[in-house]
Design a protein around this motif. Structure first.
Motif, PDB file in Angstrom:
ATOM      1  N   LEU A  71       0.832  -1.205   0.000  1.00  0.00           N
ATOM      2  CA  LEU A  71       0.000   0.000   0.000  1.00  0.00           C
ATOM      3  C   LEU A  71       0.866   1.255   0.000  1.00  0.00           C
ATOM      4  N   ARG A  72       1.985   1.200   0.726  1.00  0.00           N
ATOM      5  CA  ARG A  72       2.895   2.360   0.713  1.00  0.00           C
ATOM      6  C   ARG A  72       3.454   2.556  -0.685  1.00  0.00           C
ATOM      7  N   ALA A  73       3.795   1.442  -1.322  1.00  0.00           N
ATOM      8  CA  ALA A  73       4.332   1.536  -2.686  1.00  0.00           C
ATOM      9  C   ALA A  73       3.291   2.143  -3.625  1.00  0.00           C
ATOM     10  N   LEU A  74       2.037   1.962  -3.286  1.00  0.00           N
ATOM     11  CA  LEU A  74       0.973   2.520  -4.118  1.00  0.00           C
ATOM     12  C   LEU A  74       0.644   3.960  -3.722  1.00  0.00           C
ATOM     13  N   GLY A  75       1.405   4.491  -2.780  1.00  0.00           N
ATOM     14  CA  GLY A  75       1.233   5.904  -2.438  1.00  0.00           C
ATOM     15  C   GLY A  75       0.279   6.161  -1.285  1.00  0.00           C
ATOM     16  N   LEU A  76      -0.148   5.132  -0.583  1.00  0.00           N
ATOM     17  CA  LEU A  76      -1.048   5.346   0.559  1.00  0.00           C
ATOM     18  C   LEU A  76      -0.236   5.503   1.834  1.00  0.00           C
ATOM     19  N   ARG A  77      -0.745   6.302   2.743  1.00  0.00           N
ATOM     20  CA  ARG A  77      -0.087   6.491   4.045  1.00  0.00           C
ATOM     21  C   ARG A  77      -0.888   5.752   5.099  1.00  0.00           C
ATOM     22  N   GLU A  78      -0.209   5.388   6.174  1.00  0.00           N
ATOM     23  CA  GLU A  78      -0.901   4.690   7.253  1.00  0.00           C
ATOM     24  C   GLU A  78      -1.595   5.729   8.133  1.00  0.00           C
ATOM     25  N   ALA A  84       7.903 -12.198   2.730  1.00  0.00           N
ATOM     26  CA  ALA A  84       8.355 -10.997   2.011  1.00  0.00           C
ATOM     27  C   ALA A  84       9.029 -11.418   0.710  1.00  0.00           C
ATOM     28  N   ARG A  85       8.787 -10.644  -0.344  1.00  0.00           N
ATOM     29  CA  ARG A  85       9.436 -10.943  -1.619  1.00  0.00           C
ATOM     30  C   ARG A  85      10.262  -9.746  -2.042  1.00  0.00           C
ATOM     31  N   PRO A  86      11.497  -9.699  -1.557  1.00  0.00           N
ATOM     32  CA  PRO A  86      12.304  -8.508  -1.836  1.00  0.00           C
ATOM     33  C   PRO A  86      12.655  -8.368  -3.310  1.00  0.00           C
ATOM     34  N   PHE A  87      12.348  -9.373  -4.119  1.00  0.00           N
ATOM     35  CA  PHE A  87      12.763  -9.345  -5.527  1.00  0.00           C
ATOM     36  C   PHE A  87      11.633  -8.983  -6.482  1.00  0.00           C
ATOM     37  N   GLN A  88      10.444  -8.677  -5.929  1.00  0.00           N
ATOM     38  CA  GLN A  88       9.326  -8.264  -6.783  1.00  0.00           C
ATOM     39  C   GLN A  88       8.771  -6.933  -6.286  1.00  0.00           C
ATOM     40  N   ALA A  89       8.392  -6.057  -7.203  1.00  0.00           N
ATOM     41  CA  ALA A  89       7.862  -4.763  -6.766  1.00  0.00           C
ATOM     42  C   ALA A  89       6.781  -4.266  -7.720  1.00  0.00           C
ATOM     43  N   TRP A  90       5.858  -3.509  -7.145  1.00  0.00           N
ATOM     44  CA  TRP A  90       4.851  -2.811  -7.934  1.00  0.00           C
ATOM     45  C   TRP A  90       5.339  -1.393  -8.167  1.00  0.00           C
ATOM     46  N   VAL A  91       5.061  -0.867  -9.324  1.00  0.00           N
ATOM     47  CA  VAL A  91       5.438   0.526  -9.592  1.00  0.00           C
ATOM     48  C   VAL A  91       4.248   1.210 -10.244  1.00  0.00           C
ATOM     49  N   GLN A  92       3.742   2.198  -9.556  1.00  0.00           N
ATOM     50  CA  GLN A  92       2.586   2.899 -10.123  1.00  0.00           C
ATOM     51  C   GLN A  92       3.068   3.915 -11.149  1.00  0.00           C
ATOM     52  N   VAL A 126      15.569  -5.995  -6.561  1.00  0.00           N
ATOM     53  CA  VAL A 126      14.322  -6.337  -7.248  1.00  0.00           C
ATOM     54  C   VAL A 126      14.638  -6.811  -8.672  1.00  0.00           C
ATOM     55  N   ARG A 127      14.001  -7.910  -9.074  1.00  0.00           N
ATOM     56  CA  ARG A 127      14.235  -8.459 -10.418  1.00  0.00           C
ATOM     57  C   ARG A 127      12.993  -8.373 -11.288  1.00  0.00           C
ATOM     58  N   GLU A 128      11.836  -8.298 -10.651  1.00  0.00           N
ATOM     59  CA  GLU A 128      10.577  -8.253 -11.418  1.00  0.00           C
ATOM     60  C   GLU A 128       9.752  -7.056 -10.980  1.00  0.00           C
ATOM     61  N   ILE A 129       9.310  -6.264 -11.941  1.00  0.00           N
ATOM     62  CA  ILE A 129       8.428  -5.148 -11.599  1.00  0.00           C
ATOM     63  C   ILE A 129       7.105  -5.295 -12.350  1.00  0.00           C
ATOM     64  N   THR A 130       6.041  -4.825 -11.698  1.00  0.00           N
ATOM     65  CA  THR A 130       4.732  -4.766 -12.353  1.00  0.00           C
ATOM     66  C   THR A 130       4.279  -3.312 -12.364  1.00  0.00           C
ATOM     67  N   LEU A 131       4.130  -2.776 -13.548  1.00  0.00           N
ATOM     68  CA  LEU A 131       3.717  -1.375 -13.690  1.00  0.00           C
ATOM     69  C   LEU A 131       2.204  -1.310 -13.560  1.00  0.00           C
ATOM     70  N   LEU A 132       1.740  -0.360 -12.778  1.00  0.00           N
ATOM     71  CA  LEU A 132       0.313  -0.274 -12.491  1.00  0.00           C
ATOM     72  C   LEU A 132      -0.274   1.036 -12.984  1.00  0.00           C
ATOM     73  N   GLY A 133      -1.437   0.913 -13.577  1.00  0.00           N
ATOM     74  CA  GLY A 133      -2.190   2.102 -13.983  1.00  0.00           C
ATOM     75  C   GLY A 133      -3.544   1.630 -14.453  1.00  0.00           C
ATOM     76  N   GLN A 134      -4.510   2.532 -14.441  1.00  0.00           N
ATOM     77  CA  GLN A 134      -5.864   2.177 -14.857  1.00  0.00           C
ATOM     78  C   GLN A 134      -5.892   1.841 -16.342  1.00  0.00           C
ATOM     79  N   ILE A 166       9.499  -7.470 -16.675  1.00  0.00           N
ATOM     80  CA  ILE A 166       8.576  -6.331 -16.567  1.00  0.00           C
ATOM     81  C   ILE A 166       7.177  -6.833 -16.930  1.00  0.00           C
ATOM     82  N   ARG A 167       6.231  -6.531 -16.048  1.00  0.00           N
ATOM     83  CA  ARG A 167       4.817  -6.801 -16.334  1.00  0.00           C
ATOM     84  C   ARG A 167       4.064  -5.487 -16.192  1.00  0.00           C
ATOM     85  N   TYR A 168       2.843  -5.452 -16.651  1.00  0.00           N
ATOM     86  CA  TYR A 168       2.029  -4.247 -16.446  1.00  0.00           C
ATOM     87  C   TYR A 168       0.556  -4.627 -16.444  1.00  0.00           C
TER      88      TYR A 168
END
Ligand code: 5AD
Ligand code: SF4
Length: 447
Positions: A29-36, A143-151, A192-200, A233-235
């Motif tokens: 959720l933090r990676a997606l820009g949300l704050r606690e 935890a998967r330190p090798f995968q990340a979401w990127v908005q 990180v080795r794998e990223i998933t790009l996120l957008g509507q 890279i995924r999206y």
């Protein structure tokens, strides 16, 4: 207009495993820009990570859920999400018993939570959020330190008549490319080795950027592909109206862009697509699929489908079935249409009765699973690159990972989480492959 989700509040019940999972949820959720948020009453997204080991845990949780219900009725655009073992065990009833719950997800689906919250904050009330296999012995290291979401962008400029996103998220805003590149470079440095790009609607990325900064989505893919250490890279998701040849070519030409495209079709009937305001028809979608198959023959194609959209007749629905047969999707997320407040479709007079929706859903799921299973047989006998995620959920003696085609693989082997292994595939179901690591080839990859 409702404001975009900004803050979250997460309450965790149960064991150590759930604590681990909650760390991952927070990171996502933090990676997606949300704050606690400090208090539940301050949060836009209220989450519970549940436990159903003991009835007392259930009881405690129900009390908290009551508060969430009250908060949601005060501000209906709040999102209430329930994950973990209780959600898993209640998956048949959760939306019926607790209609204010927007999203439910099982312990294996934290990665999908991000997708749901970004792509469509309320999709899961459609009531058919697919749950993955569940085991009481979840791996301790989650935890998967090798995968990340990127908005890469927020909001959406489309006006799909069923969709609440344009109301809740507003107009599309792209992040500047240099910011995304810097973030991915940093992720690569962190392993990180794998990223998933996120957008509507990732394929319209960049159109809103000032002239000097403006790049296309295909160009963004090329810049990210050039970053040392990023192997995959995924999206998600492209819109069929906007996916162009340059993006499809990127799958063929850029080493890290995976052979998988999630291309939401929503319906196989041109008449319904028009009412949905999707701005493409059946033939145009099929043309896109033909382009993908022409340029990247082995590409996996998955989709989203809505059943029971207002006015959907048996003939319209049969067109959806025939489209699934024609395209031969590798997988599909299927949703029962659910009227979202304030959307055009919610006001349409010819709503489909619920029993009809359910009956269509059952037929559609049966077909999509059969087609996916048949498609998956093409992997049997092949040796595929698998990014190892950890022990298998169903058998801790085995390993689990994901292919570039986005299939989960359970396999025998010695590779470590985060490594790329070569796995010879022995069998395939609609969602999962099974195989054995090929050790010589792995040494070759590592050198
Ligand atoms: N009812 C059912 N499904 C929906 N989706 C979006 N809005 C609705 C709705 N009102 C589905 C679409 C979309 C996915 C993320 O959620 O299929 O692609
Ligand atoms: Fe909603 Fe359509 Fe935009 Fe997707 S493309 S977020 S379905 S309006």
């Amino acid at each position: 207009m409702a404001r975009a989700a900004r803050t979250f509040h997460l309450t965790t019940f149960g064991c150590q495993m759930n604590e681990h999972d909650s760390e991952r949820i927070k990171g996502l959720l933090r990676a997606l820009g949300l704050r606690e948020a400090a208090a539940r009453s301050d949060a836009d997204v209220i989450l519970f990570n549940t436990c159903s080991i003991r009835e007392s845990a259930d009881q405690r949780f129900i009390g908290h859920l009551g508060e969430a219900k009250r908060l949601k009725s005060e501000r209906p655009e709040r999102i209430v999400a329930v994950g973990g073992c209780w959600a898993q065990s209640m998956r048949e009833q959760v939306f019926e018993m607790f209609p204010f719950v927007d999203v439910a997800f099982g312990p294996g689906q934290i990665h999908k939570l991000g997708e749901v919250l970004v792509r469509d904050s309320l999709e899961a009330q459609a009531g058919f959020f697919e749950f993955e296999d569940f085991s009481a012995h979840l791996p301790a290291e989650r935890a998967r330190p090798f995968q990340a979401w990127v908005q890469i962008s927020q909001g959406c400029n489309c006006v799909c008549s069923y969709c609440i996103v344009p109301q809740t998220r507003g107009r599309e805003v792209s992040r500047p490319p240099q910011e995304i590149v810097a973030e991915v470079e940093q992720l690569a440095r962190e392993g990180v080795r794998e990223i998933t790009l996120l957008g509507q609607n990732v394929c319209s990325y960049g159109r809103d950027l000032p002239r000097g900064q403006r790049i296309t989505f295909a160009e963004l893919l090329a810049r990210l592909d050039a970053i040392e250490g990023i192997e995959r890279i995924r999206y998600t998701s492209p819109h069929p109206k906007d996916i162009r040849e340059d993006v499809v070519r990127a799958h063929a030409e850029l080493a890290s862009v995976c052979e998988h495209i999630h291309l939401p079709v929503q319906s196989g009937s041109s008449r319904i697509l028009k009412r949905m305001r999707r701005t493409y028809d059946r033939q145009r979608y099929l043309d896109r699929v033909a382009m993908i198959r022409g340029l990247v023959p082995d590409c996996s194609i998955t989709t989203d489908i809505i059943v029971g959209f207002p006015g959907e007749t048996e003939e319209d629905f049969e067109e959806t079935l025939s489209l699934v047969e024609e395209v031969r999707f590798d997988g599909a997320f299927t949703f029962i249409f659910s009227p979202r407040r304030g959307t055009e479709a919610a006001e349409m007079p010819d709503q489909v009765p619920h029993p009809v929706k359910r009956e269509r859903m059952a037929r559609l799921v049966e077909l999509t699973q059969r087609v996916a299973r048949e498609r998956a047989q093409r992997f049997v006998g092949r040796t595929l690159e698998v990014l190892v995620e950890g022990p298998s959920r169903t058998d801790p003696e085995r390993l689990r990972g994901r292919t570039r085609h986005n299939k989960t693989v359970n396999f025998d082997g010695v590779a470590q989480a985060g490594e790329l292994a070569r796995v010879r595939i022995a069998s395939a179901t609609s969602t999962t492959l099974s195989g054995e690591e090929v050790l010589m080839a792995r040494l070759g990859v590592a050198s």
